[in-house]
Design a protein around this motif. Structure first.
Motif, PDB file in Angstrom:
ATOM      1  N   ILE A 225       1.215  -1.717   0.340  1.00 42.15           N
ATOM      2  CA  ILE A 225       0.347   0.006   0.012  1.00 42.15           C
ATOM      3  C   ILE A 225       1.111   1.214   0.081  1.00 42.15           C
ATOM      4  N   TRP A 226       0.220   1.589  -0.952  1.00 40.34           N
ATOM      5  CA  TRP A 226       1.443   3.451  -1.391  1.00 40.34           C
ATOM      6  C   TRP A 226       0.507   4.677  -1.325  1.00 40.34           C
ATOM      7  N   GLY A 227       1.030   5.360  -1.060  1.00 41.98           N
ATOM      8  CA  GLY A 227       0.258   6.877  -1.249  1.00 41.98           C
ATOM      9  C   GLY A 227       0.699   7.773  -2.240  1.00 41.98           C
ATOM     10  N   GLU A 228      -0.115   7.905  -3.566  1.00 42.01           N
ATOM     11  CA  GLU A 228      -0.336   8.358  -4.453  1.00 42.01           C
ATOM     12  C   GLU A 228       0.916   9.381  -4.868  1.00 42.01           C
ATOM     13  N   ARG A 229       0.852  10.285  -4.029  1.00 38.66           N
ATOM     14  CA  ARG A 229       2.150  11.281  -4.223  1.00 38.66           C
ATOM     15  C   ARG A 229       3.172  11.526  -2.592  1.00 38.66           C
ATOM     16  N   ASP A 230       3.944   9.617  -1.862  1.00 40.95           N
ATOM     17  CA  ASP A 230       4.378  10.022  -1.013  1.00 40.95           C
ATOM     18  C   ASP A 230       5.864  10.409  -1.643  1.00 40.95           C
ATOM     19  N   ALA A 231       5.844  10.634  -0.968  1.00 43.46           N
ATOM     20  CA  ALA A 231       7.370  11.968  -1.262  1.00 43.46           C
ATOM     21  C   ALA A 231       8.851  11.093  -1.611  1.00 43.46           C
ATOM     22  N   THR A 232       8.882   9.932  -0.575  1.00 41.78           N
ATOM     23  CA  THR A 232       9.808   9.274  -0.799  1.00 41.78           C
ATOM     24  C   THR A 232      10.392   8.390  -2.293  1.00 41.78           C
ATOM     25  N   ALA A 233       8.934   8.424  -3.058  1.00 44.65           N
ATOM     26  CA  ALA A 233       8.534   7.137  -4.269  1.00 44.65           C
ATOM     27  C   ALA A 233       8.109   7.949  -5.305  1.00 44.65           C
ATOM     28  N   TYR A 234       7.112   9.431  -4.960  1.00 44.43           N
ATOM     29  CA  TYR A 234       6.769   9.433  -6.005  1.00 44.43           C
ATOM     30  C   TYR A 234       7.936  10.570  -7.368  1.00 44.43           C
ATOM     31  N   PRO A 235       7.977  10.483  -9.081  1.00 40.84           N
ATOM     32  CA  PRO A 235       6.436   9.721  -9.018  1.00 40.84           C
ATOM     33  C   PRO A 235       6.857   8.439 -10.055  1.00 40.84           C
ATOM     34  N   HIS A 236       7.812   8.171  -9.072  1.00 42.14           N
ATOM     35  CA  HIS A 236       7.376   6.379  -9.116  1.00 42.14           C
ATOM     36  C   HIS A 236       7.499   5.294  -8.246  1.00 42.14           C
ATOM     37  N   VAL A 237       6.112   5.581  -7.940  1.00 47.31           N
ATOM     38  CA  VAL A 237       5.000   3.883  -7.241  1.00 47.31           C
ATOM     39  C   VAL A 237       5.320   3.164  -7.961  1.00 47.31           C
ATOM     40  N   ASP A 238       5.608   3.191  -9.483  1.00 47.36           N
ATOM     41  CA  ASP A 238       4.897   1.916  -9.807  1.00 47.36           C
ATOM     42  C   ASP A 238       6.337   0.801 -10.091  1.00 47.36           C
ATOM     43  N   GLU A 239       6.937   1.881  -9.394  1.00 48.86           N
ATOM     44  CA  GLU A 239       8.309   1.085  -9.366  1.00 48.86           C
ATOM     45  C   GLU A 239       8.540  -0.046  -8.275  1.00 48.86           C
ATOM     46  N   ARG A 240       7.869   0.689  -7.328  1.00 44.86           N
ATOM     47  CA  ARG A 240       7.786  -0.402  -6.111  1.00 44.86           C
ATOM     48  C   ARG A 240       6.844  -1.375  -6.337  1.00 44.86           C
ATOM     49  N   ALA A 241       5.816  -1.025  -6.984  1.00 47.18           N
ATOM     50  CA  ALA A 241       4.829  -2.313  -7.581  1.00 47.18           C
ATOM     51  C   ALA A 241       5.581  -3.357  -8.186  1.00 47.18           C
ATOM     52  N   ARG A 242       6.676  -2.933  -9.062  1.00 50.78           N
ATOM     53  CA  ARG A 242       6.990  -3.509 -10.604  1.00 50.78           C
ATOM     54  C   ARG A 242       8.057  -4.961  -9.002  1.00 50.78           C
ATOM     55  N   ILE A 243       8.344  -4.456  -8.293  1.00 52.35           N
ATOM     56  CA  ILE A 243       9.750  -5.633  -7.348  1.00 52.35           C
ATOM     57  C   ILE A 243       8.965  -6.156  -6.327  1.00 52.35           C
ATOM     58  N   LEU A 244       7.648  -5.539  -5.729  1.00 51.23           N
ATOM     59  CA  LEU A 244       7.097  -7.318  -5.312  1.00 51.23           C
ATOM     60  C   LEU A 244       6.091  -7.858  -6.153  1.00 51.23           C
ATOM     61  N   ARG A 245       5.892  -7.820  -7.020  1.00 52.17           N
ATOM     62  CA  ARG A 245       5.631  -8.808  -7.817  1.00 52.17           C
ATOM     63  C   ARG A 245       6.788  -9.203  -8.614  1.00 52.17           C
ATOM     64  N   SER A 246       8.122  -8.681  -8.958  1.00 55.66           N
ATOM     65  CA  SER A 246       8.891  -9.896  -9.607  1.00 55.66           C
ATOM     66  C   SER A 246       9.140 -10.937  -8.738  1.00 55.66           C
ATOM     67  N   ILE A 247       8.858 -10.643  -7.440  1.00 58.10           N
ATOM     68  CA  ILE A 247       8.601 -11.874  -6.022  1.00 58.10           C
ATOM     69  C   ILE A 247       7.958 -12.997  -5.876  1.00 58.10           C
ATOM     70  N   GLN A 248       6.652 -12.126  -5.938  1.00 56.45           N
ATOM     71  CA  GLN A 248       4.967 -12.893  -6.224  1.00 56.45           C
ATOM     72  C   GLN A 248       4.606 -12.481  -7.292  1.00 56.45           C
ATOM     73  N   PRO A 249       4.138 -12.841  -8.190  1.00 57.71           N
ATOM     74  CA  PRO A 249       3.596 -12.381  -8.860  1.00 57.71           C
ATOM     75  C   PRO A 249       1.417 -11.294  -8.706  1.00 57.71           C
ATOM     76  N   ARG A 250       1.397 -12.019  -7.755  1.00 56.94           N
ATOM     77  CA  ARG A 250      -0.391 -12.115  -6.970  1.00 56.94           C
ATOM     78  C   ARG A 250      -0.190 -10.860  -6.124  1.00 56.94           C
ATOM     79  N   ALA A 251       1.006 -10.660  -6.405  1.00 50.18           N
ATOM     80  CA  ALA A 251       0.812  -9.438  -4.942  1.00 50.18           C
ATOM     81  C   ALA A 251       0.079  -7.793  -5.210  1.00 50.18           C
ATOM     82  N   ARG A 252      -1.361  -7.997  -4.421  1.00 47.48           N
ATOM     83  CA  ARG A 252      -1.478  -6.786  -4.622  1.00 47.48           C
ATOM     84  C   ARG A 252      -0.614  -6.190  -4.417  1.00 47.48           C
ATOM     85  N   PHE A 253      -1.379  -4.348  -4.764  1.00 49.51           N
ATOM     86  CA  PHE A 253      -0.522  -3.316  -4.832  1.00 49.51           C
ATOM     87  C   PHE A 253      -1.324  -2.004  -4.741  1.00 49.51           C
ATOM     88  N   ALA A 254      -2.141  -1.416  -3.908  1.00 50.05           N
ATOM     89  CA  ALA A 254      -2.830  -0.664  -4.062  1.00 50.05           C
ATOM     90  C   ALA A 254      -2.322   0.760  -3.652  1.00 50.05           C
TER      91      ALA A 254
END
Length: 281
Positions: A225-254
């Protein structure tokens, strides 16, 4: 800047008073845990320079369905400073030892870790193995990704109360809360009290690759779960989802629209809905 009201202080005190307090070993002292409610166990690990109060808008709601378990992490809040040298594995071992005492025998818990708590939580999750049912990463670094520097200010020793809270407001808006209108008395009070008690300097863990190195060793289900405008991730929140799903492809990411780093505070209603859904499976 108005003085923090007694009503706000009493709210924090009241949520704490509703918990059962448990102490487990931490260096020469204790790791302090608070437990609310009944139901499946849900462990919440707070962020750096914080305490269990990072979850204060979540505990009253989630404890209606879950046994909510929130420690003050080593060297933060009411917990003792851990022995040096500090390492992610060492801090995680302290938490695992505590969970051996706090969790009912044979229970398989759900766990969520916010920011620094997600980094240490990932290592904890790996150490727990089959004893953990799910692990939700909330706005954490430790993934080996670049992040933009966040300009923060120090509270000056000679600062007046108004100046002190102005600095806390600035820092909250820079790092924690995207919408300045959401920085209320409660956020300011928690920032002041948590920062004053922090002895664990957590930034080096968040700048490491500790979480990404732990992820492949986690047997529990992974979610994020990430905030869309998370200062530690914006504008690359999708990179966090990619990493989790590279480990578990069915990981939910909101991704919570408009919310910043402290997503469970700024967008508490949506966060509570999401984490309850994740922990229900």
């Amino acid at each position: 800047m108005a003085i923090i009201s007694e009503k706000t202080k009493a709210f924090v005190t009241g949520v704490a008073a509703a918990a059962t307090r448990i102490e487990t070993p931490c260096g020469d002292g204790s790791l302090v845990w608070r437990v609310w409610g009944e139901g499946p166990p849900l462990v919440l690990l707070h962020g750096g320079y914080g305490s269990w109060t990072h979850w204060i808008r979540n505990v009253p709601v989630l404890s209606r369905r879950f046994t909510v378990i929130a420690p003050d992490l080593p060297g933060l809040g009411d917990s003792a400073t851990p022995p040096e040298p500090w390492s992610a594995d060492g801090l995680a071992a302290i938490i695992v030892t505590g969970l051996d005492i706090v969790l009912p025998k044979g229970a398989r818990a759900h766990m969520a870790g916010f920011s620094f708590g997600g980094v240490i939580g990932g290592v904890t999750a790996a150490q727990l193995g089959d004893r953990l049912q799910s692990f939700t990463v909330v706005g954490s670094n430790g993934l080996g990704l670049e992040r933009s520097p966040t300009p923060l200010e120090r509270v000056k020793p000679e600062a007046s109360e108004e100046e002190e809270f102005a600095t806390h407001r600035y820092n909250l808006n820079q790092l924690m809360i995207h919408d300045p209108g959401k920085i209320d008395e409660l956020a300011l009070w928690l920032q002041k009290t948590n920062h004053a008690r922090a002895r664990m300097r957590s930034r080096r863990f968040s700048r490491s690759g500790a979480l990404v190195e732990a992820l492949p060793r986690i047997k529990a289900r992974l979610d994020g779960i990430w905030g869309e405008r998370d200062a530690t991730a914006y504008p690359h929140v999708d990179e966090r989802a990619r990493i989790l799903r590279s480990i578990q492809p069915r990981a939910r990411f909101a991704v919570v629209p408009g919310a910043g780093h402290w997503v469970q505070f700024e967008a508490a209603d949506e966060f509570n809905r999401l984490i309850a859904e994740y922990a229900a499976d």
